[in-house]
Design a protein around this motif. Structure first.
Motif, PDB file in Angstrom:
ATOM      1  N   GLN A  29      20.256  38.773  34.639  1.00 46.28           N
ATOM      2  CA  GLN A  29      20.115  40.236  34.539  1.00 46.28           C
ATOM      3  C   GLN A  29      20.987  40.941  35.570  1.00 46.28           C
ATOM      4  N   ARG A  30      21.337  42.179  35.262  1.00 38.95           N
ATOM      5  CA  ARG A  30      22.177  43.037  36.109  1.00 38.95           C
ATOM      6  C   ARG A  30      23.607  42.523  36.246  1.00 38.95           C
ATOM      7  N   THR A  31      23.972  41.605  35.360  1.00 39.19           N
ATOM      8  CA  THR A  31      25.366  41.196  35.227  1.00 39.19           C
ATOM      9  C   THR A  31      25.728  41.305  33.750  1.00 39.19           C
ATOM     10  N   ALA A  32      27.007  41.288  33.450  1.00 34.67           N
ATOM     11  CA  ALA A  32      27.454  41.409  32.067  1.00 34.67           C
ATOM     12  C   ALA A  32      28.521  40.359  31.767  1.00 34.67           C
ATOM     13  N   ARG A  33      28.576  39.968  30.532  1.00 37.75           N
ATOM     14  CA  ARG A  33      29.607  39.028  30.069  1.00 37.75           C
ATOM     15  C   ARG A  33      30.716  39.817  29.385  1.00 37.75           C
ATOM     16  N   LEU A  34      31.947  39.633  29.838  1.00 38.33           N
ATOM     17  CA  LEU A  34      33.097  40.262  29.198  1.00 38.33           C
ATOM     18  C   LEU A  34      33.889  39.183  28.470  1.00 38.33           C
ATOM     19  N   VAL A  35      33.946  39.309  27.163  1.00 36.02           N
ATOM     20  CA  VAL A  35      34.732  38.375  26.343  1.00 36.02           C
ATOM     21  C   VAL A  35      36.091  39.024  26.088  1.00 36.02           C
ATOM     22  N   VAL A  36      37.133  38.368  26.522  1.00 30.53           N
ATOM     23  CA  VAL A  36      38.466  38.962  26.552  1.00 30.53           C
ATOM     24  C   VAL A  36      39.202  38.757  25.228  1.00 30.53           C
ATOM     25  N   ASN A  37      39.865  39.811  24.763  1.00 33.96           N
ATOM     26  CA  ASN A  37      40.750  39.716  23.600  1.00 33.96           C
ATOM     27  C   ASN A  37      42.088  39.143  24.073  1.00 33.96           C
ATOM     28  N   ASN A  38      42.260  37.838  23.909  1.00 34.06           N
ATOM     29  CA  ASN A  38      43.435  37.189  24.502  1.00 34.06           C
ATOM     30  C   ASN A  38      44.735  37.462  23.750  1.00 34.06           C
ATOM     31  N   GLU A  39      44.676  38.244  22.661  1.00 37.95           N
ATOM     32  CA  GLU A  39      45.919  38.664  22.009  1.00 37.95           C
ATOM     33  C   GLU A  39      46.542  39.857  22.735  1.00 37.95           C
ATOM     34  N   LEU A  40      45.713  40.538  23.563  1.00 31.24           N
ATOM     35  CA  LEU A  40      46.195  41.718  24.280  1.00 31.24           C
ATOM     36  C   LEU A  40      46.282  41.500  25.788  1.00 31.24           C
ATOM     37  N   VAL A  41      45.406  40.671  26.306  1.00 29.51           N
ATOM     38  CA  VAL A  41      45.349  40.518  27.758  1.00 29.51           C
ATOM     39  C   VAL A  41      44.921  39.100  28.131  1.00 29.51           C
ATOM     40  N   LEU A  42      45.483  38.605  29.224  1.00 31.76           N
ATOM     41  CA  LEU A  42      45.086  37.297  29.752  1.00 31.76           C
ATOM     42  C   LEU A  42      43.868  37.469  30.658  1.00 31.76           C
ATOM     43  N   SER A  43      42.928  36.544  30.550  1.00 30.89           N
ATOM     44  CA  SER A  43      41.703  36.627  31.370  1.00 30.89           C
ATOM     45  C   SER A  43      42.035  36.656  32.856  1.00 30.89           C
ATOM     46  N   LYS A  44      42.982  35.814  33.281  1.00 29.61           N
ATOM     47  CA  LYS A  44      43.318  35.760  34.709  1.00 29.61           C
ATOM     48  C   LYS A  44      43.898  37.109  35.171  1.00 29.61           C
ATOM     49  N   TYR A  45      44.751  37.701  34.343  1.00 21.84           N
ATOM     50  CA  TYR A  45      45.333  38.998  34.704  1.00 21.84           C
ATOM     51  C   TYR A  45      44.230  40.057  34.810  1.00 21.84           C
ATOM     52  N   LEU A  46      43.302  40.064  33.843  1.00 19.36           N
ATOM     53  CA  LEU A  46      42.227  41.058  33.850  1.00 19.36           C
ATOM     54  C   LEU A  46      41.293  40.840  35.042  1.00 19.36           C
ATOM     55  N   TYR A  47      41.118  39.584  35.424  1.00 22.20           N
ATOM     56  CA  TYR A  47      40.321  39.252  36.612  1.00 22.20           C
ATOM     57  C   TYR A  47      40.920  39.923  37.844  1.00 22.20           C
ATOM     58  N   TYR A  48      42.224  39.797  38.023  1.00 20.39           N
ATOM     59  CA  TYR A  48      42.878  40.433  39.167  1.00 20.39           C
ATOM     60  C   TYR A  48      42.841  41.963  39.043  1.00 20.39           C
ATOM     61  N   LEU A  49      43.066  42.468  37.842  1.00 15.89           N
ATOM     62  CA  LEU A  49      43.101  43.909  37.633  1.00 15.89           C
ATOM     63  C   LEU A  49      41.759  44.558  37.970  1.00 15.89           C
ATOM     64  N   ILE A  50      40.665  44.014  37.424  1.00 18.70           N
ATOM     65  CA  ILE A  50      39.348  44.618  37.643  1.00 18.70           C
ATOM     66  C   ILE A  50      38.924  44.508  39.108  1.00 18.70           C
ATOM     67  N   ASN A  51      39.328  43.429  39.767  1.00 22.30           N
ATOM     68  CA  ASN A  51      38.960  43.247  41.183  1.00 22.30           C
ATOM     69  C   ASN A  51      39.882  43.988  42.153  1.00 22.30           C
ATOM     70  N   SER A  52      40.900  44.675  41.610  1.00 19.31           N
ATOM     71  CA  SER A  52      41.810  45.428  42.486  1.00 19.31           C
ATOM     72  C   SER A  52      41.100  46.674  43.013  1.00 19.31           C
ATOM     73  N   ASP A  53      41.577  47.181  44.149  1.00 23.47           N
ATOM     74  CA  ASP A  53      40.951  48.351  44.769  1.00 23.47           C
ATOM     75  C   ASP A  53      40.985  49.569  43.857  1.00 23.47           C
ATOM     76  N   GLU A  54      42.108  49.760  43.153  1.00 23.46           N
ATOM     77  CA  GLU A  54      42.240  50.944  42.311  1.00 23.46           C
ATOM     78  C   GLU A  54      41.224  50.938  41.175  1.00 23.46           C
ATOM     79  N   PHE A  55      41.076  49.790  40.521  1.00 22.90           N
ATOM     80  CA  PHE A  55      40.121  49.725  39.410  1.00 22.90           C
ATOM     81  C   PHE A  55      38.691  49.792  39.941  1.00 22.90           C
ATOM     82  N   HIS A  56      38.463  49.214  41.113  1.00 18.60           N
ATOM     83  CA  HIS A  56      37.126  49.278  41.699  1.00 18.60           C
ATOM     84  C   HIS A  56      36.731  50.719  41.983  1.00 18.60           C
ATOM     85  N   ARG A  57      37.696  51.545  42.416  1.00 17.79           N
ATOM     86  CA  ARG A  57      37.396  52.966  42.640  1.00 17.79           C
ATOM     87  C   ARG A  57      37.005  53.661  41.338  1.00 17.79           C
TER      88      ARG A  57
END
Length: 433
Positions: free
Chosen positions: A329-357
């Protein structure tokens, strides 16, 4: 040399078995050389010798060091001076260069450090014991002993049965340490162990520089401000909901297990940098829980945070293996559309300071903050093509590996020093000049 090493090993083995080798004796601080003594801190140091009183001009300015400024050998310096009139009543202890600040509140956390800096206009909290060596050559030896197993044992015995986890000044004065009668030996022991501290401090500084460098590069690479060689195409504007599907969980606590099952992902398993903290809790796999199993390349996101700063709100973990983790609970599962984005790239993007803001800006709540799925999925960003995503991810992966290597080297230094302390501070291994 080989014979000497064998003699030392046999001596250490005997002492570890509780036997007393020739040239050693049993004392209140363990087995030590016969030419060593047991000294109380009050015998070799002055403790809390100087304090401010109310006669100080209320407009005098001071740098004030409270308990939060000192942690395990490190001192965080205040940014600015505060007038005496504005200081809390506990801001009274005067300390000088090379004095030791020893936190007497929760001393098991080792809020101890040596003031190796210019200390004019510096004062600290009465929550510290300020230790000044009577012999300047002993200061490093005293300081290193504060981190020893023997001092830890004495402190723990003082705290047993106490409702408030603190020791008083008399307790500090009566702490006992092994003490060589030879000044050169005491000085050499302190110097050797301080050299290890310096090596660890340099490694920590390099590690922090690498982390800051990675942080800056993430900011530039993930926003397109800096492009890797060979890439110049337009980036595509998307909402998070365009590139992931999001699923909630429920409380799986009644299925927690310590022996069998999948590793749980709860709020407590997240670190600020997006790495998994294993707390050894497993969740049984059954008909009820299997719907919450995570697959390789899924992302697991924090939806709640107990801190007002929202340090882990929206942070994601990248799942590295099928059927290894299950999200609570209080967590979510994100299933990535790998035709548009790589999971590793999205991992870095979401954890970046700008996206965190961005995520923090849509959070709600007071004591605990939370994010709702709908506004989360409406957050927009820009993403490059898959090849550029892969190149950026690989570049950041390489930096992450460098950081992990430095962290591993730092931990090795800490373990080596811990072993060396046990040998040198007890006289199991003698220092000769």
């Amino acid at each position: 040399m080989r014979k000497l090493k064998q003699e030392i090993k046999e001596r250490i083995d005997m002492i570890n078995r509780g036997e007393i080798p020739e040239g050693y004796k049993k004392t209140k601080v363990g087995i030590i050389p016969v030419d060593w003594e047991v000294k109380k801190l009050k015998d070799i140091s002055n403790i809390n010798s100087k304090s401010l009183d109310n006669s100080v001009d209320k407009n005098c300015m001071f740098y004030y060091y409270d308990l939060s400024c000192v942690d395990n050998g490190n001192i965080k310096h205040p940014n600015e001076k505060i007038s005496f009139n504005s200081l809390p009543s506990r801001a009274r202890r005067i300390f000088n260069t090379n004095d030791i600040l020893m936190s007497t509140v929760r001393p098991y956390l080792k809020g101890f450090a040596k003031a190796s800096f210019e200390t004019s206009d510096c004062i600290c909290s009465t929550g510290f014991a300020v230790i000044s060596s009577k012999n300047i050559n002993d200061i490093d030896l005293i300081y290193q002993n504060l981190f020893s197993y023997e001092i830890e044992k004495q402190i723990n015995s003082l705290l047993v049965g106490s409702n408030y986890p603190a020791i008083n000044n008399k307790d500090v004065q009566n702490l006992k340490i092994p003490y060589s009668t030879k000044q050169y030996e005491r000085k050499a022991i302190g110097k050797i162990l301080s050299t290890w501290d310096n090596a660890m401090a340099l490694k920590e500084k390099l590690l922090e520089q690498k982390k800051q460098q990675k942080k800056g590069l993430m900011q530039n690479l993930l926003t397109g401000k800096v492009r890797l060689p060979g890439f110049d195409g337009e980036w595509k504007k998307v909402e998070l909901g365009d590139i992931v599907e999001c699923y909630n969980s429920k409380s799986l606590e009644k299925y927690f297990n310590q022996e069998t099952g999948l590793k749980v992902i709860s709020i407590g398993n997240y670190s600020v940098d997006g790495t998994y903290i294993d707390k050894g809790i497993l969740v049984e796999l059954n008909e009820e829980t299997k719907k919450y199993v995570l697959n390789k390349n899924d992302l697991a996101m924090v939806l709640n945070d107990k801190t007002k700063e929202g340090r882990i709100i929206g942070r994601v973990l990248l799942i590295d293996e099928d059927n290894k983790y299950i999200f609570n609970q209080r967590t979510a599962r994100l299933v990535v559309n790998n035709e548009l984005v790589l999971s590793k790239y999205l991992y870095y993007l979401i954890n970046s300071d700008e996206f965190h803001r961005k995520i923090f800006s849509i959070s709600q709540g007071g004591t605990q903050i939370y994010i709702n799925i709908k506004p989360l999925l409406r957050l927009n960003t820009r993403i490059p093509g898959l090849l550029e995503q892969e190149s950026i991810s690989n570049f950041l992966d390489a930096m992450s590996k460098e950081i992990k290597l430095l962290e591993k080297e730092l931990e090795a230094l800490k373990e080596q020093k811990k072993g060396l302390m046990q040998l040198l501070l007890t006289g199991k291994v003698r220092v000769k000049v």
